[in-house]
Design a protein around this motif. Structure first.
Motif, short mmCIF file in Angstrom:
data_model
loop_
_atom_site.label_atom_id
_atom_site.label_comp_id
_atom_site.label_asym_id
_atom_site.label_seq_id
_atom_site.Cartn_x
_atom_site.Cartn_y
_atom_site.Cartn_z
N LYS A 248 -0.23 112.03 10.68
CA LYS A 248 0.99 112.39 9.78
C LYS A 248 1.89 110.94 9.39
O LYS A 248 1.82 110.13 10.55
CB LYS A 248 2.06 113.39 10.59
CG LYS A 248 1.34 114.69 10.85
CD LYS A 248 2.35 115.66 11.31
CE LYS A 248 1.74 117.07 11.03
NZ LYS A 248 1.59 117.73 12.68
N ASP B 225 7.70 117.15 1.55
CA ASP B 225 7.49 117.57 2.81
C ASP B 225 6.05 118.16 2.83
O ASP B 225 5.85 119.18 2.07
CB ASP B 225 8.45 118.28 3.55
CG ASP B 225 8.23 118.38 5.11
OD1 ASP B 225 8.16 117.31 5.68
OD2 ASP B 225 8.05 119.51 5.67
N GLU C 124 5.81 113.49 6.53
CA GLU C 124 6.62 114.62 7.11
C GLU C 124 7.88 113.96 6.82
O GLU C 124 8.24 112.54 7.33
CB GLU C 124 6.29 114.46 8.82
CG GLU C 124 6.73 115.69 9.69
CD GLU C 124 6.37 115.29 11.00
OE1 GLU C 124 5.90 116.41 11.68
OE2 GLU C 124 6.21 113.99 11.58
#
Ligand SMILES: Nc1nc2c(c(=O)[nH]1)N[C@H]1C(S)=C(S)[C@@H](COP(=O)(O)OP(=O)(O)OC[C@H]3O[C@@H](n4cnc5c(=O)[nH]c(N)nc54)[C@H](O)[C@@H]3O)O[C@H]1N2
Ligand SMILES: Nc1nc2c(c(=O)[nH]1)N[C@H]1C(S)=C(S)[C@@H](COP(=O)(O)OP(=O)(O)OC[C@H]3O[C@@H](n4cnc5c(=O)[nH]c(N)nc54)[C@H](O)[C@@H]3O)O[C@H]1N2
Ligand code: SF4
Ligand SMILES: [Mo]
Length: 684
Positions: free
Chosen positions: A584, A599, A617
């Motif tokens: 991520k 997102d 993220e």
């Protein structure tokens, strides 16, 4: 009838805490593992990672037998062979290589998979054999060297505070360190200080879980810490709070250093660090008037262009405040400087003449050298395909057909895929070792608890067998593990007084023979002057690479410790990988909006070195201009076949040729979403 016994051991991983543990063995099988409640620093708890160690030792992908490559390099296709066959092939290849190219054509690439003195990094396991063969030296500088070097310049030693004394600190700066992830046992000492009113400040570009728990978080711009340190000292001087007597009696170079400090008033440092001037001033005032102030600074801080200088200058702070006078005052980076154990690697076995040293952080460059080529890469306790900078170039190096690669491993890592010969390695339950924490003041013993599975062998036993197959005769190549342990403890240093192998085996851990509380440097500093030496003119701040973001890449990338992996160890554990949730990239809302990203989107993070496929993220844990993706994912288990190190330059920090994992520039762009692509053809 079942037979159950408890065996005392120690965690071998590259973590400051080196936990004492108890293995429950039932009918010859390890069935349980818990922290040893009696050990004063680690006190029973292990961590989210090592709580799965029993299952990890029995994982279905564990390597149990020697193997020979049958497919192309990188394909990871092997056939099982016997140890005899493996040793024959190794002996034949090494003899041919040393005959034609000399011993220096061998690169013994040791990593930090285990820190043991017998089996691992701190004892340079295997180096006696390498010396007998005249192999290149391996400079294991990947982790902490820049900071160690900076601290040596100031204090003469990287060793600092006994972390237990943080319980007595009244101001605690957690500076470039993620305590709750990368060495959480310190936290109870910090909490004890807090019950007595201590104020805790996290200085970190990321709002980590540690920063969440601190009283205050200063989101510093990456790589600018030395400028903050100078500005804090500026305020100390403004407050007239410098310890004149300490400066006079215990330091060297104050006049020049004071001039350096004057160049960094809080307003100037605010521009460099991005921390509001009023916050710098407020912390400076606190620092000026709070004794003792304890600074916990760890390796995160020095994975930058100016990383050595950062530690050098931060270490100057207690020289000005006089904090070294008090338990709970000073700087704690690594306690390894206090452990007076030096492995005898038998340098006298080396052939005449100088032997070159190859740099761990420069693997790609080393494998590209055609003038003086590396012909054998011998990897042990390391996973360079996952952990070393400039992954794509490392991969190209490992693909060289003329390179003979041996990998001693427990698991089929990305690096194993490039091996010609794979040798099955024991895990900590299965071999003996001696350890010292680098975050505490204890020596630890690890007693083997169970027999090795399959045909796994320890590092020492593997090297004994290789030496025998090569016909080497020096008796020290055949010392047993217990003989090596006795040699390691025989240095006669006062801190080892009363510490024997027998005692360690009986008790599991023994504190170094130092006073409690232990306050270093009370008898002076191990520098040339015997004093704390301040940085000289122009030596107090080196700006980061990312400060000069002029090209197409605008985002400063930080690749810190993952909560669920230990470097790349556990990257293949299904439960820990599940919790980590795949690569991520944390991005501030503003940077995402500027790039039209949302997102949860699949993105490519890229620069001239390569790219990483990750899930975006959006996070207020990172400031605009900073992005973060943790280290430790296995490239081949990741969607794009790389991990964060595909983005990291093979470039040196200012000192010790340390790596610059947290000092790179990247950009981010969308990746096509496979779910949506499929959706396009699905019935409406
Ligand atoms: N769970 C877990 N624990 C580990 C490890 C692991 O992989 N996972 N790795 C182990 C190893 S090998 C080591 S060396 C240690 C490392 O332990 P740490 O020093 O804690 O390592 P990092 O996570 O690299 O960095 C710590 C923090 O420094 C911050 N940081 C990065 N750049 C800067 C900067 O320029 N200034 C400041 N002030 N902060 C900065 C990062 O955002 C991060 O939160 O941890 C050990 N413990
Ligand atoms: N992006 C990024 N990369 C980093 C860092 C970062 O902050 N960011 N941190 C760096 C740091 S601090 C470090 S220390 C390095 C670590 O880099 P490496 O030293 O390469 O360590 P690991 O990736 O943990 O790989 C260790 C391997 O050793 C194996 N192993 C464990 N114990 C033994 C044993 O007893 N014998 C044998 N033969 N093998 C064993 C494990 O299975 C594992 O595959 O990574 C660095 N890489
Ligand atoms: S990784 Fe660190 S905290 Fe976890 S068990 Fe090992 S020494 Fe303890
Ligand atoms: Mo490390």
């Amino acid at each position: 009838m079942t037979r159950e016994l408890n065996v005392l051991g120690a965690c071998p991983l590259d973590c400051p805490d080196t936990c004492s543990w108890v293995v429950t063995v039932r009918d010859g099988e390890a069935v349980g593992l818990r922290g040893n409640p009696g050990q004063p620093y680690t006190r029973g708890a292990l961590c989210v990672k090592v709580n799965r160690y029993v299952e990890h030792t029995k994982a279905p992908d564990r390597i149990l037998y020697p193997m020979r490559r049958v497919g192309p390099k990188g394909a990871g296709r092997f056939e099982r062979i016997t140890w005899d066959e493996a040793l024959d092939e190794i002996a034949e290849r090494l003899t041919a290589i040393t005959g034609e190219f000399g011993g220096e054509a061998i690169w013994p690439y040791q990593g930090t998979g285990t820190l043991g003195y017998i089996q691992g990094e701190t004892g340079q396991a295997g180096r006696r054999l390498w010396n007998a063969l005249g192999a290149s030296f391996h400079d294991l500088n990947i982790c902490s060297r820049a900071g160690n070097t900076g601290l040596r310049l100031t204090n003469g030693s990287p060793g600092g505070m006994d972390p237990e004394t943080f319980a007595q600190s009244r101001l605690i700066l957690l500076w470039g360190t993620n305590t709750l992830t990368s060495g959480h046992h310190l936290w109870k000492f910090i909490q004890r200080a807090r019950t007595d009113g201590a104020h805790v400040v996290a200085i970190d570009p990321i709002r980590t879980r540690t920063a969440d728990q601190a009283d205050e978080h200063l989101a510093i711009r990456p790589g600018t810490d030395a400028a903050l340190a100078l500005a804090l000292l500026h305020v100390v001087l403004d407050e007239g709070a410098q310890d004149e007597e300490y400066l006079e009696r215990h330091t060297h170079g104050w006049g020049d250093f004071e001039q350096e400090i004057r160049k960094y008033p809080p307003k100037v440092a605010a521009e460099i660090t991005g921390i509001p001037e009023k916050d710098i001033r407020a912390l400076g005032v606190r620092l000026a008037h709070t004794r003792p102030t304890g600074i916990r600074a760890t390796m995160g801080l020095q994975r930058h262009r100016g990383g050595g200088t950062a530690l050098r200058t931060i270490a100057a702070i207690p020289g000005v405040t006089g904090d070294w006078r008090h338990p709970g005052g000073g700087v704690a980076y690594s306690t390894s400087g206090h452990v007076p154990i030096q492995a005898d690697t038998r340098l006298d076995l080396l052939p005449d003449g100088p032997v070159r040293s190859l740099t761990m952080t420069r693997l790609a460059e080393g494998l590209e050298d055609t003038a003086d080529p590396v012909k054998c890469l011998w990897v042990y306790a390391a996973n360079p395909m996952g952990s070393t900078s400039d992954q794509n170039r490392v991969r190209r190096g490992l693909l060289r057909e003329d390179l003979f690669t041996v990998v001693m491993e427990q698991f089929p890592t990305d690096t194993v895929d490039y091996a010609d010969i794979v040798l099955p390695a024991t895990m900590q339950f299965e071999h003996a070792d001696l350890h010292a924490g680098y975050g505490h003041m204890y020596l630890m013993w690890n007693e083997p608890a169970v027999p090795p599975p399959g045909e796994c062998l320890s590092t020492t036993e593997t090297f004994r067998r290789v030496a025998r197959r090569l016909g080497l005769t020096d008796p020290s190549l055949y010392d047993s593990d217990l003989e090596i342990a006795r040699q390691l403890l025989s240095g006669g240093h006062p801190s080892l007084a009363g510490i024997t192998v027998e005692r360690l085996r009986a008790e599991g851990w023994v504190r170094l023979s130092v006073p409690d509380p232990f306050v270093p440097f009370t008898d002076g500093f191990p520098t040339a002057s015997g004093r704390l030496e301040f940085p000289g003119p122009g030596q107090a701040y080196v700006e980061p690479f990312t400060a000069r973001a002029a090209g197409p890449y605008k985002l400063a990338l930080i690749t810190p410790a993952s909560h669920t992996f230990l470097n790349t160890i556990f990257g293949n554990n299904p439960e820990l990988a599940r919790r980590a949730g795949g690569p991520k990239i944390a991005v501030n809302e503003k940077d995402a909006a500027d790039r039209g990203l949302h997102d949860g989107q699949r993105v490519r993070v890229f620069n001239d070195n390569g790219e990483l496929a990750a899930e975006l993220e959006i996070s207020d844990r990172v400031a605009p201009g900073v992005v973060m993706t943790p280290k430790g994912h296995w490239p081949k288990l990741s969607p794009g076949g790389t991990n964060a190190n595909a983005l990291v330059d093979e470039r040196d920090a200012d000192m010790g040729r340390g790596a610059v994992y947290h000092d790179n520039l990247v950009e981010i762009a969308p990746l096509p979403d496979p779910a949506k692509d499929e959706g396009a053809t699905a019935p409406a």
